[in-house]
Design an enzyme around this catalytic site. Structure first.
Site, PDB file in Angstrom:
ATOM      1  N   TRP A 266      10.956  -6.625  -7.167  1.00 40.15           N
ATOM      2  CA  TRP A 266       9.811  -6.944  -6.321  1.00 40.15           C
ATOM      3  C   TRP A 266       8.912  -8.002  -6.957  1.00 40.15           C
ATOM      4  CZ3 TRP A 266       7.511  -1.716  -4.166  1.00 40.15           C
ATOM      5  CH2 TRP A 266       8.466  -1.139  -3.320  1.00 40.15           C
TER       6      TRP A 266
ATOM      7  N   THR B 126      -6.863   1.184  14.122  1.00 41.13           N
ATOM      8  CA  THR B 126      -6.315   0.244  13.132  1.00 41.13           C
ATOM      9  C   THR B 126      -5.952  -1.034  13.885  1.00 41.13           C
ATOM     10  OG1 THR B 126      -4.078   1.001  13.491  1.00 41.13           O
ATOM     11  CG2 THR B 126      -5.311   2.119  11.771  1.00 41.13           C
TER      12      THR B 126
ATOM     13  N   GLU C 249      -8.076   4.234   7.616  1.00 40.42           N
ATOM     14  CA  GLU C 249      -7.697   5.645   7.486  1.00 40.42           C
ATOM     15  C   GLU C 249      -8.452   6.356   6.364  1.00 40.42           C
ATOM     16  OE1 GLU C 249      -5.647   3.152   8.014  1.00 40.42           O
ATOM     17  OE2 GLU C 249      -3.865   3.727   9.172  1.00 40.42           O
TER      18      GLU C 249
ATOM     19  N   LYS D  88      11.277  -9.326  -1.964  1.00 43.69           N
ATOM     20  CA  LYS D  88      12.343  -8.644  -2.700  1.00 43.69           C
ATOM     21  C   LYS D  88      13.379  -9.667  -3.149  1.00 43.69           C
ATOM     22  CE  LYS D  88      11.268  -4.603  -0.117  1.00 43.69           C
ATOM     23  NZ  LYS D  88      10.800  -4.919   1.235  1.00 43.69           N
TER      24      LYS D  88
HETATM   25  P1  ADP Z   1      -5.667  -2.805   9.033  1.00 42.49           P
HETATM   26  O1  ADP Z   1      -4.601  -1.999   8.373  1.00 42.49           O
HETATM   27  O2  ADP Z   1      -6.150  -2.325  10.319  1.00 42.49           O
HETATM   28  O3  ADP Z   1      -5.559  -4.296   8.818  1.00 42.49           O
HETATM   29  P2  ADP Z   1      -7.775  -2.062   7.277  1.00 42.49           P
HETATM   30  O4  ADP Z   1      -8.974  -2.856   7.456  1.00 42.49           O
HETATM   31  O5  ADP Z   1      -7.804  -0.629   7.331  1.00 42.49           O
HETATM   32  O6  ADP Z   1      -6.922  -2.567   8.305  1.00 42.49           O
HETATM   33  O7  ADP Z   1      -7.013  -2.624   6.034  1.00 42.49           O
HETATM   34  C1  ADP Z   1      -6.525  -1.857   5.002  1.00 42.49           C
HETATM   35  C2  ADP Z   1      -5.647  -2.667   4.113  1.00 42.49           C
HETATM   36  O8  ADP Z   1      -6.315  -3.841   3.634  1.00 42.49           O
HETATM   37  C3  ADP Z   1      -5.261  -1.941   2.872  1.00 42.49           C
HETATM   38  O9  ADP Z   1      -4.208  -1.054   3.108  1.00 42.49           O
HETATM   39  C4  ADP Z   1      -4.874  -3.079   1.949  1.00 42.49           C
HETATM   40  O10 ADP Z   1      -3.576  -3.544   2.204  1.00 42.49           O
HETATM   41  C5  ADP Z   1      -5.851  -4.151   2.337  1.00 42.49           C
HETATM   42  N1  ADP Z   1      -6.980  -4.163   1.401  1.00 42.49           N
HETATM   43  C6  ADP Z   1      -8.194  -3.632   1.558  1.00 42.49           C
HETATM   44  N2  ADP Z   1      -8.968  -3.879   0.496  1.00 42.49           N
HETATM   45  C7  ADP Z   1      -8.233  -4.591  -0.379  1.00 42.49           C
HETATM   46  C8  ADP Z   1      -8.452  -5.143  -1.683  1.00 42.49           C
HETATM   47  N3  ADP Z   1      -9.622  -5.047  -2.290  1.00 42.49           N
HETATM   48  N4  ADP Z   1      -7.430  -5.781  -2.274  1.00 42.49           N
HETATM   49  C9  ADP Z   1      -6.232  -5.897  -1.672  1.00 42.49           C
HETATM   50  N5  ADP Z   1      -5.962  -5.415  -0.452  1.00 42.49           N
HETATM   51  C10 ADP Z   1      -6.943  -4.769   0.195  1.00 42.49           C
END
Ligand code: ADP
Length: 543
Positions: free
Chosen positions: A444, A186, A331, A439
């Protein structure tokens, strides 16, 4: 009583074997670091993957040992995907956009034995090689005549030499389908990166599910161009799912600017592409400025961050390219939901349909999803109640590599760190990451909706909404904006743009104009950096 069907293990080697046997003549086209366009087929890819498999075995790479890559999307990287997992070792794709110290940390944490890299990244290799004593060899993706010289990197090898010496006679070994196949860290915006260790089974099942019509809808008739890098959650699984269906693959290499991408889209008759919104901003600008049209592209997958509705509208209304808004994370291998309409939406107006598509979509089969409140109680699917998103399924993480960070699960579910609503049709709508939520007075405010509204203003190139300290309300939203060049817009005009589109108390308290918004290694806005930058900002309402 047991069923009487064969229990053939689901292995990554079966994907490339199938692609070779049934789609052997289908092309894989790559823009190379060398500057030219390289063409070959799934048949060639399989042959060279077997050669690489033999070369790795000759170098004494053992089952489950990690082999890393630091590379763009290209055919050599693709061969490495299939070779490393195929022989039972673990492919570790490293993100070259991280800082060299982070890369060294990850390589050492994974205990990578070999690292294969594109020449672009040789300066990084020179920096990290002395910090990574366990890497036995550094293998450059090139011909001998391009092998860089330098005494900082001991055991520098040439990929093409390695392959030329290896036989292609290899039968992929059988193994348990639950064996580890690949590893992806990650991005670690908070704390150290964590390793997500995929299995053959999770990868093959994710490929089945992501190719289905209500997901990415992939077939042998597609020409697939993943802009999303192969070092970012396996290019959202596209190398595997494209092999499964026998699609043509088009690999952009280092050419991620609008012009280079557009040339490939047209010349290679690309039908589907995939990437994060920030990449599409660049491409759409290029296409608009030059008065171009896509002649073959039908669909584009947008995910990684929320797709601004204005972008969705431009793609669909101006260019006839359907947007597939998808949500997931490292994940989750990564796909969890896809924004594909149901039959009941067909009669809706174009605006109404786009409002549905702007949500992150429905869970694909295999991903179980729910939203819960702070106590962990499940919330209704009414499109209003919002809470933490929890998921489970055969391609969702159950623990991190080496057990770091403890048990990530909550009663068998994985908390995603995202906050969302789910409507009665099962469409997930992400309002925020839990750490980015604002917040205000105990309630929220979701920053993503506010950013989408800002992005729909014609003068706005990029927008982020962050929480700023407030003496009365705890936190209030600040809109941070990058203007388009040569367009004037005032704070008042931008705030007026929100009127009637949101509840009054969601209105940003102020607007800050900046030259750029910091982006992370995967092209996402780094809101923690922005919050840091604006931590002493005094809102006009705070006086
Ligand atoms: P990291 O957590 O390593 O930045 P990831 O690439 O696994 O990377 O990112 C996952 C996160 O990206 C998700 O938990 C979410 O917050 C965000 N995300 C992914 N796709 C979308 C989407 N279509 N709309 C909004 N947020 C998104």
């Amino acid at each position: 009583m047991q069923g009487l069907m064969m229990s053939a293990p689901l292995l990554i080697s079966s994907l490339i074997t199938h692609a070779d046997r049934h789609h052997g003549e289908t092309e894989i086209v790559s823009r190379r670091v060398e500057g030219d366009i390289h063409r070959y087929t799934w048949h060639d890819c399989h042959r060279r993957a077997r050669q690489l498999g033999n070369a790795l075995l000759a170098m004494d790479i053992q089952t489950s040992e990690r082999v890393a890559t630091l590379a763009w999307n290209g055919y050599r990287h693709l061969e490495t995907y299939f070779a490393v997992s195929g022989i039972g070792s673990v492919l570790h794709t490293v993100n070259p956009r991280l800082f060299p110290e982070q890369i060294a940390w990850i390589v050492n944490h994974a205990d990578d034995q070999l690292l294969l890299f594109d020449l672009t990244f040789f300066p990084i290799i020179e920096t990290i090689a002395p910090l990574c004593p366990n890497v036995r060899a550094w293998i450059a993706y090139c011909d001998r005549d391009r092998l860089p010289s330098g005494d900082k990197v001991a055991n520098l090898m040439c990929y093409e030499d390695l392959l030329a010496r290896a036989s292609d006679a290899l039968i992929w070994p059988e193994m348990e389908e639950t064996a580890a196949s690949s590893l992806c860290y990650t991005s670690g915006t908070t704390g150290n990166p964590k390793g997500v260790l995929y299995s053959h089974r999770s990868t093959v099942l994710h490929s089945f599910a992501s190719g289905m019509p209500d997901a990415l809808c992939l077939s042998a008739r597609d020409s697939v161009l993943p802009v999303v890098p192969m070092f970012h959650v396996n290019a959202w699984g596209l190398p595997y799912s494209s092999a499964m269906v026998g699609a043509k693959m088009v690999m952009p290499g280092p050419g991620l600017d609008g012009k280079s991408l557009f040339e490939l889209f047209e010349n290679e008759r690309v039908t589907i592409s995939a990437g994060v919104p920030t990449v599409w901003l660049g491409l759409l600008n290029y296409v608009r400025q030059n008065g171009l049209k896509f002649s073959t592209m039908r669909r584009t997958v947008i995910g990684g961050s929320a797709c601004p509705p204005a972008m969705l509208k431009t793609f669909q209304d101006d260019y006839g390219v359907q947007v597939l808004h998808a949500w997931g994370m490292t994940e989750m291998s990564p796909i969890g939901t896809c924004g594909v309409l149901k039959a009941k939406h067909e009669g809706l107006s174009s605006e109404e349909r786009q409002a549905v598509q702007s949500k992150q979509g429905r869970a694909i089969y295999g991903v179980d999803i729910k939203i819960v409140d702070e106590k962990g109680d499940e919330l209704p699917w009414d499109g209003v109640a919002f809470g933490d998103v929890l998921v489970r399924g055969p391609w969702v993480v159950s623990g991190y590599f080496r057990g770091d960070g403890g048990d990530p699960l909550r009663a068998g579910w994985f908390p995603t760190g995202d906050v969302a609503t789910i409507d009665a049709d099962g469409f997930l709508h992400i309002t925020d990451r839990s750490k980015d939520v604002i917040k205000s007075g105990g309630e929220w405010i979701g920053s993503i909706d506010l950013e989408n509204i800002a992005m729909s203003h014609p003068a706005v190139a990029m927008a982020a909404v962050i929480a700023v300290r407030h003496p009365k309300w705890d936190e209030r939203p600040l809109l941070v904006v990058v203007k388009k060049p040569d367009v004037a817009v005032s704070r008042e005009e931008l705030l007026k743009h929100f009127e009637g589109r949101i509840a009054k108390w969601w209105m940003p308290d102020d607007v800050a104009f900046v030259d750029s918004i910091p982006l992370g290694a995967t092209g996402k806005m780094l809101k923690n950096k922005l919050r840091e930058q604006f931590k002493d900002y005094v809102l006009p309402t705070a006086a």
